[in-house]
Design a protein around this motif. Structure first.
Motif, PDB file in Angstrom:
ATOM      1  N   LEU A 351     -25.088  55.676  65.782  1.00  0.00           N
ATOM      2  CA  LEU A 351     -25.319  54.296  66.196  1.00  0.00           C
ATOM      3  C   LEU A 351     -26.336  53.674  65.249  1.00  0.00           C
ATOM      4  O   LEU A 351     -27.458  54.179  65.113  1.00  0.00           O
ATOM      5  N   SER A 352     -25.943  52.589  64.588  1.00  0.00           N
ATOM      6  CA  SER A 352     -26.835  51.884  63.663  1.00  0.00           C
ATOM      7  C   SER A 352     -27.468  50.700  64.383  1.00  0.00           C
ATOM      8  O   SER A 352     -26.799  49.998  65.151  1.00  0.00           O
ATOM      9  N   ALA A 353     -28.750  50.474  64.120  1.00  0.00           N
ATOM     10  CA  ALA A 353     -29.494  49.410  64.779  1.00  0.00           C
ATOM     11  C   ALA A 353     -30.508  48.826  63.809  1.00  0.00           C
ATOM     12  O   ALA A 353     -30.989  49.512  62.891  1.00  0.00           O
ATOM     13  N   VAL A 354     -30.827  47.547  64.037  1.00  0.00           N
ATOM     14  CA  VAL A 354     -31.818  46.834  63.223  1.00  0.00           C
ATOM     15  C   VAL A 354     -32.784  46.142  64.158  1.00  0.00           C
ATOM     16  O   VAL A 354     -32.362  45.358  65.021  1.00  0.00           O
ATOM     17  N   ALA A 355     -34.068  46.435  64.003  1.00  0.00           N
ATOM     18  CA  ALA A 355     -35.138  45.778  64.742  1.00  0.00           C
ATOM     19  C   ALA A 355     -36.144  45.251  63.725  1.00  0.00           C
ATOM     20  O   ALA A 355     -36.869  46.037  63.107  1.00  0.00           O
ATOM     21  N   PRO A 356     -36.193  43.937  63.464  1.00  0.00           N
ATOM     22  CA  PRO A 356     -37.089  43.398  62.433  1.00  0.00           C
ATOM     23  C   PRO A 356     -38.556  43.588  62.795  1.00  0.00           C
ATOM     24  O   PRO A 356     -38.905  43.908  63.943  1.00  0.00           O
ATOM     25  N   ILE A 357     -39.410  43.374  61.829  1.00  0.00           N
ATOM     26  CA  ILE A 357     -40.838  43.517  62.058  1.00  0.00           C
ATOM     27  C   ILE A 357     -41.346  42.360  62.918  1.00  0.00           C
ATOM     28  O   ILE A 357     -40.662  41.345  63.095  1.00  0.00           O
ATOM     29  N   LEU A 358     -42.563  42.507  63.448  1.00  0.00           N
ATOM     30  CA  LEU A 358     -43.129  41.519  64.351  1.00  0.00           C
ATOM     31  C   LEU A 358     -43.541  40.257  63.600  1.00  0.00           C
ATOM     32  O   LEU A 358     -43.769  40.288  62.380  1.00  0.00           O
ATOM     33  N   PRO A 359     -43.660  39.110  64.299  1.00  0.00           N
ATOM     34  CA  PRO A 359     -44.070  37.874  63.622  1.00  0.00           C
ATOM     35  C   PRO A 359     -45.431  37.963  62.953  1.00  0.00           C
ATOM     36  O   PRO A 359     -45.636  37.389  61.870  1.00  0.00           O
ATOM     37  N   ASP A 360     -46.374  38.681  63.562  1.00  0.00           N
ATOM     38  CA  ASP A 360     -47.680  38.792  62.919  1.00  0.00           C
ATOM     39  C   ASP A 360     -47.624  39.635  61.656  1.00  0.00           C
ATOM     40  O   ASP A 360     -48.441  39.458  60.738  1.00  0.00           O
ATOM     41  N   GLN A 361     -46.657  40.544  61.561  1.00  0.00           N
ATOM     42  CA  GLN A 361     -46.479  41.292  60.324  1.00  0.00           C
ATOM     43  C   GLN A 361     -45.881  40.414  59.231  1.00  0.00           C
ATOM     44  O   GLN A 361     -46.205  40.579  58.047  1.00  0.00           O
ATOM     45  N   LYS A 362     -45.009  39.472  59.599  1.00  0.00           N
ATOM     46  CA  LYS A 362     -44.410  38.597  58.602  1.00  0.00           C
ATOM     47  C   LYS A 362     -45.415  37.622  57.998  1.00  0.00           C
ATOM     48  O   LYS A 362     -45.217  37.139  56.882  1.00  0.00           O
ATOM     49  N   GLU A 363     -46.484  37.329  58.724  1.00  0.00           N
ATOM     50  CA  GLU A 363     -47.484  36.410  58.189  1.00  0.00           C
ATOM     51  C   GLU A 363     -48.214  36.986  56.982  1.00  0.00           C
ATOM     52  O   GLU A 363     -48.844  36.246  56.230  1.00  0.00           O
ATOM     53  N   GLU A 364     -48.123  38.286  56.787  1.00  0.00           N
ATOM     54  CA  GLU A 364     -48.777  38.909  55.640  1.00  0.00           C
ATOM     55  C   GLU A 364     -48.005  38.698  54.341  1.00  0.00           C
ATOM     56  O   GLU A 364     -48.523  39.035  53.268  1.00  0.00           O
ATOM     57  N   TYR A 365     -46.785  38.157  54.423  1.00  0.00           N
ATOM     58  CA  TYR A 365     -45.955  37.964  53.233  1.00  0.00           C
ATOM     59  C   TYR A 365     -45.770  36.472  52.999  1.00  0.00           C
ATOM     60  O   TYR A 365     -45.214  35.760  53.850  1.00  0.00           O
ATOM     61  N   PRO A 366     -46.224  35.939  51.871  1.00  0.00           N
ATOM     62  CA  PRO A 366     -46.099  34.492  51.614  1.00  0.00           C
ATOM     63  C   PRO A 366     -44.649  34.099  51.368  1.00  0.00           C
ATOM     64  O   PRO A 366     -43.847  34.873  50.833  1.00  0.00           O
ATOM     65  N   ASP A 367     -44.335  32.881  51.768  1.00  0.00           N
ATOM     66  CA  ASP A 367     -42.986  32.335  51.601  1.00  0.00           C
ATOM     67  C   ASP A 367     -43.032  31.268  50.522  1.00  0.00           C
ATOM     68  O   ASP A 367     -43.514  30.153  50.756  1.00  0.00           O
ATOM     69  N   PRO A 368     -42.562  31.534  49.297  1.00  0.00           N
ATOM     70  CA  PRO A 368     -42.663  30.532  48.225  1.00  0.00           C
ATOM     71  C   PRO A 368     -41.761  29.320  48.420  1.00  0.00           C
ATOM     72  O   PRO A 368     -42.010  28.268  47.836  1.00  0.00           O
ATOM     73  N   LEU A 369     -40.700  29.431  49.235  1.00  0.00           N
ATOM     74  CA  LEU A 369     -39.752  28.328  49.430  1.00  0.00           C
ATOM     75  C   LEU A 369     -39.935  27.674  50.800  1.00  0.00           C
ATOM     76  O   LEU A 369     -38.998  27.084  51.324  1.00  0.00           O
ATOM     77  N   LYS A 370     -41.115  27.753  51.348  1.00  0.00           N
ATOM     78  CA  LYS A 370     -41.339  27.273  52.708  1.00  0.00           C
ATOM     79  C   LYS A 370     -41.116  25.778  52.848  1.00  0.00           C
ATOM     80  O   LYS A 370     -40.580  25.304  53.853  1.00  0.00           O
ATOM     81  N   ASP A 371     -41.501  24.970  51.845  1.00  0.00           N
ATOM     82  CA  ASP A 371     -41.445  23.511  51.944  1.00  0.00           C
ATOM     83  C   ASP A 371     -40.233  22.905  51.234  1.00  0.00           C
ATOM     84  O   ASP A 371     -40.158  21.680  51.096  1.00  0.00           O
ATOM     85  N   GLN A 372     -39.311  23.702  50.780  1.00  0.00           N
ATOM     86  CA  GLN A 372     -38.185  23.170  50.005  1.00  0.00           C
ATOM     87  C   GLN A 372     -37.037  22.711  50.891  1.00  0.00           C
ATOM     88  O   GLN A 372     -36.449  21.672  50.647  1.00  0.00           O
ATOM     89  N   ALA A 373     -36.663  23.470  51.895  1.00  0.00           N
ATOM     90  CA  ALA A 373     -35.514  23.127  52.740  1.00  0.00           C
ATOM     91  C   ALA A 373     -35.699  23.781  54.097  1.00  0.00           C
ATOM     92  O   ALA A 373     -36.657  24.523  54.339  1.00  0.00           O
ATOM     93  N   ALA A 374     -34.749  23.497  54.998  1.00  0.00           N
ATOM     94  CA  ALA A 374     -34.781  24.117  56.318  1.00  0.00           C
ATOM     95  C   ALA A 374     -34.596  25.625  56.187  1.00  0.00           C
ATOM     96  O   ALA A 374     -33.912  26.100  55.275  1.00  0.00           O
ATOM     97  N   PRO A 375     -35.193  26.421  57.078  1.00  0.00           N
ATOM     98  CA  PRO A 375     -35.107  27.877  56.930  1.00  0.00           C
ATOM     99  C   PRO A 375     -33.679  28.416  56.928  1.00  0.00           C
ATOM    100  O   PRO A 375     -33.417  29.441  56.302  1.00  0.00           O
ATOM    101  N   ALA A 376     -32.764  27.751  57.634  1.00  0.00           N
ATOM    102  CA  ALA A 376     -31.395  28.262  57.706  1.00  0.00           C
ATOM    103  C   ALA A 376     -30.613  28.037  56.425  1.00  0.00           C
ATOM    104  O   ALA A 376     -29.563  28.655  56.227  1.00  0.00           O
TER     105      ALA A 376
END
Length: 758
Positions: A351-376
Motif C-alpha cells: 500500500l503506497s501513501a503520501v502524507a506531506p510535511i506540516l505547514p510550519d515545516q513548509k515555512e522553512e523553505y522560501p517560495d521564489p514565485l510567491k507573488d507571480q501568480a495564483a498557487p494553483a
C-alpha cells in the motif's frame, strides 16, 4: 381603406369537451353547433393530442394532463433521463387545409363572438388521451412510414422499451459489450452483493459463464494476455529498456535524516476510540504506529462442529477470529494520496501513501514565485516529500480470495524521498504484467511503474524496486526518475495511464497532453507530447481512461463545470459533453465491468456516466454530506466506495440500477469517523470510529421534502473539521485480495480492512 385580412370562422384546434357542462344542459351549446370537419379533425389525430389553450392563464386550478404519468415515475432522479422527444401531431396539416371561407362568414363570426357572453372555465376530465405506442422492428428501431423521417440519433430513454433495447441504448449494439454486461449481471445481481462484494461470489468468478467476453470486459480473450506479455517487451529490451532503467538515479540515505527532513514532524500520540458503541476501547498511536482494532471487538461465535471433525479442529494453536479485523496506521498528517500496488499475485501486498510535511515545516523553505501568480497555476516551492510503501500479508487459503493475516504486523518497506514539492497525484500502471525470469535475476525485485505529479508542476515516472530482505526498511533519495516532462507554459494537474508506455496528463490551462515514456533521442531532457489539445477553458481537475474496453477514450472534468468524453483519435469531432455543473468535480474513475465512468455531483449525489449514453447521467448514490473521495473501481467486482466530509465511507453497487431503472438502490456504511482537536494546538487530536451499520435503501429523488439539511425552510451545508474528512480511498486491484480496502483521513489515519462479506 385597406382590405380586411382573411380570417377563418373555424377553431384552430379541437374544442375542449367537458363533463357535466351546465351550458350544454341548459341548451346554450350542443354538439350539433360544432362543425363536422372540426370533429373529424379531432378524431383522426394520432400521437400526443394538443392541449387546449386559454386566453386567461391565471387559472391555477386547471391541471393539464398529458398521458405520461407512467413515464414520469419510471426514474427517481432527474439525471436518469433528461431528453425530450418532439412528437409531430398530424392535426397541424389537416387544420391548414380546412381553413377556407369568405369575408361574409368572417364578419358574421366576429359579430357572434362580440355578443356572446364570456364562458366560465371548468376543470377538464381526469382522463386523458392515451399515447399511441410506436411501431418497432424486432431489433428495437422505430418502424417509420415511407414519407416520415427520424431526427434523433439515438433512442429516447423516456420510452417504454424492452430489456434488450435498454441494453443496446446503454451499453451499445456490439455483441461483445452486451455479453460482457450479461456476464456481470449473472454473477453480481444477487441480493447480498448490492453493497459490498461477498466472498462466495468472488470465489465463483472463474467458474461462472462469461459468454466469451466477461473476463476480458468486451475484448477478445487473447488481447489482455497479449498486452501483459508483448506490451512489456520494450521494458526488457536490451537497448531500449536498458536506457530506460539506467536513467533513474537513487541514493541511499540514513533513516534518521529521512525522518527528520522528509516525514511530517511528530505531534504526540493520536488517541483513537474504536469498538462497539456501548464499550469502545482507547488506543494511543504515535507516528507510524500500527494497531489491530479487532482487539476492541469480541470473538465470532464458533459454529457447531461434527463429531468426526472435532479432533482436527481441536488444535490449541489456532487463532480465533474477531467480529471485525483490520489495521489502523498513523502517518502523522493528512493523507494526500493512497493506492494499492497492482500486479502482486503473492501473499505480500503493498500500500503506497503520501502524507506531506506540516505547514510550519513548509515555512522553512522560501517560495521564489510567491507573488507571480495564483498557487494553483504556478510551481510551488521545493518542499521535501516522501512516498511510503507499506507491506501487508494475506493468509494462506485454498480458496481464490484471501483474508488479511492479522499475525503479521504491517511495516514500512520503502521510503522514496524527493525535493520537488508535495506529491499531489499518483497512479500505478494498472496494465497487467506477466512475471518473467528477468525479474528474479537482479538484487532487487520489480514492484511496478508509478507516475506522479509534484508541486513543481512536472509529471514523473518512477521504477519502484525493493530489496530481497522482507524485514528491511529502505530509505532512498530520488535524484532523477526514469521519465520527466512538463507541459509548455503551465503546470500538470492530473494523470492517467493509457498503456504500459503512454501517459495522459491534464493541465491548469485546460489542455490535455499525452506522452510516451520511452526514451527519446530528439529531446531526452524535456520530451514533447505527441498529443496536446485544449479540451476545457480552465483547470482540468481529473482525467480517466476507458481502459481496457476503449483505451483511446478519455474523460475529463474541469473547474468550468463541464465533464467531457473525448476520443484522442479525433478530438475535434469525437467529443460529447454531459450535464454541466456549477462546481467542478475532482473525482472520476472508470469501471470496466460496467462500461461507465463514475463521478461526484456538485451536491451530495454520485452519478454514473455510461460511455454509450454519456449525454445523460444516472444518480446511483446519495451521501450524507459532500463527497470528498471516490475509490477507483475494481476489475473484480462492481462495488464503489464514496467518502464524505463528515467522515463516512459508504459502498454501493450500481449494476442493478443500470439494468433496471426501478430497482431499489442499496447503500451500506463501512465506518463513520469523527475527529476533534486536542487541548494543544500542535497535538494530533482524538478520533472515534463507529461501525456496524446495516444496508439501507436510499431515495434518489432530488427534492428537499424531509431532508435533514433543510433548516427553517432553507438548505444548509455543514462544514466539518478537515481532520474528519475522508481524503483517499482505494480497492485492492489484485484478484486474490479484491475485497481489501484502504481509507485515508485528514487527520493522518489510514484504515485497512477486508470488506468481503463471508
Amino acid at each position: 381603406m385597406p382590405p380586411r385580412p382573411r380570417r377563418s370562422n373555424r377553431a384552430p384546434g379541437a374544442r375542449t369537451k367537458y363533463i357535466d357542462d351546465p351550458f350544454e344542459a341548459a341548451g346554450v351549446l350542443s354538439d350539433e353547433d360544432e362543425d363536422p370537419s372540426v370533429v373529424a379533425t379531432r378524431k383522426k389525430g394520432k400521437g400526443k393530442a394538443k392541449q387546449p389553450v386559454y386566453d386567461d392563464t391565471s387559472d391555477e386550478d386547471f391541471n393539464m394532463g398529458n398521458g405520461n404519468e407512467d413515464e414520469e415515475e419510471e426514474d427517481d432522479d432527474e439525471y436518469q433521463d433528461n431528453d425530450v422527444e418532439m412528437v409531430e401531431d398530424d392535426n397541424d396539416a389537416g387544420e391548414e387545409d380546412e381553413e377556407e371561407g369568405d369575408d361574409d362568414d368572417d364578419d358574421a363570426a366576429s359579430v357572434s363572438q362580440a355578443n356572446e357572453a364570456p364562458r366560465r372555465r371548468r376543470k377538464p376530465a381526469a382522463t386523458s388521451t392515451p399515447r399511441v405506442p410506436k411501431q418497432r422492428r424486432p431489433d428495437g428501431t422505430i418502424a417509420l412510414a415511407g414519407d416520415e423521417t427520424h431526427s434523433r440519433g439515438s433512442w429516447n430513454p423516456l420510452e417504454h422499451v424492452g430489456k434488450a433495447v435498454h441494453l443496446r441504448v446503454t451499453f451499445g449494439t456490439d455483441d461483445r459489450d452486451l455479453f460482457s454486461v450479461l456476464s456481470a449481471r449473472d454473477q453480481w445481481c444477487r441480493g447480498l452483493d448490492s453493497t459490498f462484494p461477498t466472498r462466495a461470489t468472488l470465489d465463483e468468478a472463474p467458474s461462472v459463464n462469461d459468454y466469451g467476453y466477461g473476463r476480458s470486459f468486451g475484448l477478445e480473450s487473447d488481447e489482455l494476455p497479449r498486452e501483459s506479455t508483448r506490451g512489456w517487451d520494450w521494458y526488457y529490451d536490451e537497448d531500449l529498456g536498458a536506457r530506460f532503467r539506467k536513467s533513474q538515479r537513487m541514493k541511499k540515505i540514513k533513516e534518521k535524516d529521512a525522518r527528520r527532513v522528509y516525514f511530517p514532524r511528530p505531534r504526540g500520540e493520536h488517541t483513537v476510540l474504536v469498538g462497539p458503541l456501548e464499550g469502545q476501547k482507547v488506543f494511543s498511536l504515535g507516528r507510524h504506529d500500527v494497531v489491530d482494532f479487532g482487539e476492541a471487538w469480541g470473538e465470532v461465535p464458533s459454529k457447531p462442529v461434527k463429531q468426526e471433525s472435532k479432533g482436527k479442529a481441536g488444535s490449541g494453536g489456532e487463532r480465533k477470529k474477531k467480529k471485525r479485523e483490520g489495521w489502523i496506521l498513523n502517518l502523522g498528517q493528512k493523507i494526500q494520496c493512497l493506492a494499492w500496488v497492482p500486479n502482486q499475485g503473492g501473499l505480500t501486498q503493498y500500500l503506497s501513501a503520501v502524507a506531506p510535511i506540516l505547514p510550519d515545516q513548509k515555512e522553512e523553505y522560501p517560495d521564489p514565485l510567491k507573488d507571480q501568480a495564483a498557487p494553483a497555476f504556478r510551481p510551488s516551492a521545493p518542499y521535501p516529500c516522501v512516498l511510503q510503501l507499506w507491506a501487508f500479508k494475506a493468509q494462506e487459503a485454498e480458496s481464490l480470495t484471501r483474508t488479511i493475516d492479522m499475525t503479521f504486523k504491517p511495516r514500512l518497506r520503502l521510503a522514496v524521498c524527493t525535493e520537488w514539492g508535495d506529491l499531489r497525484r499518483m497512479a500505478w500502471c494498472p496494465m497487467p504484467r506477466a512475471p518473467r525470469d528477468e525479474d528474479d535475476e537482479g538484487a532487487q525485485k520489480n514492484v511496478g511503474l508509478l507516475a506522479g505529479i509534484w508541486g513543481d508542476g512536472r509529471v514523473r515516472v518512477i521504477d519502484i524496486k525493493l530489496g530481497r530482505d522482507p524485514k528491511q526498511t529502505e530509505f532512498y533519495k530520488l535524484q532523477s526518475p526514469v521519465f520527466e516532462a512538463k507541459a509548455p507554459s503551465t503546470v500538470c494537474t492530473c494523470l492517467t495511464w493509457l498503456s504500459p508506455s503512454d501517459l495522459a496528463v491534464g493541465c491548469a490551462n485546460g489542455f490535455v497532453a499525452i506522452w510516451s515514456i520511452l526514451p527519446s533521442q530528439a529531446s531526452p531532457s524535456n520530451p514533447l507530447p505527441y498529443f496536446y489539445q485544449q479540451l476545457h477553458s480552465t483547470w482540468v481537475l481529473s482525467i480517466a481512461s476507458a481502459y481496457p474496453t476503449n483505451p483511446h477514450i478519455i474523460c475529463t472534468t474541469s473547474m468550468d463545470g463541464d465533464t467531457r468524453l473525448t476520443s484522442i483519435v479525433d478530438p475535434h469531432k469525437d467529443m460529447v459533453n454531459t450535464n454541466r455543473m456549477r462546481v467542478g468535480s475532482a473525482h472520476l474513475t472508470y469501471s470496466p465491468m460496467l462500461h461507465c465512468f463514475i463521478s461526484s455531483d456538485e451536491n451530495d449525489f454520485a452519478r454514473l456516466l455510461a460511455v454509450r449514453r454519456f449525454f445523460t447521467s444516472t444518480a446511483i448514490a446519495r451521501l450524507p454530506s459532500m463527497i470528498s473521495a471516490v475509490g477507483p473501481c475494481s476489475s473484480w467486482h462492481p462495488s464503489v466506495l464514496f467518502g464524505c466530509t463528515e467522515g463516512t465511507v459508504q459502498a454501493t453497487s450500481p449494476l442493478r440500477r443500470m439494468l433496471h431503472a426501478k430497482e431499489k438502490q442499496w447503500q451500506q456504511t463501512w465506518f463513520q469517523h469523527e475527529w476533534v482537536r486536542g487541548p494543544d494546538a500542535n497535538s494530533s487530536g482524538t478520533s472515534r470510529f463507529h461501525d456496524g451499520h446495516r444496508a439501507e435503501s436510499t431515495s434518489l429523488l432530488r427534492n428537499l421534502v424531509g431532508d435533514p439539511k433543510l433548516v427553517n425552510g432553507a438548505a444548509v451545508i455543514t462544514v466539518f473539521e478537515e481532520g474528519t474528512h475522508v481524503t483517499a480511498l482505494s480497492w485492492n486491484p489484485n484478484q486474490s485480495c479484491a475485497g481489501w480496502a484502504a481509507a485515508g483521513m485528514g487527520c493522518g489515519l489510514v484504515r485497512v480492512e477486508d470488506l468481503a462479506l463471508s
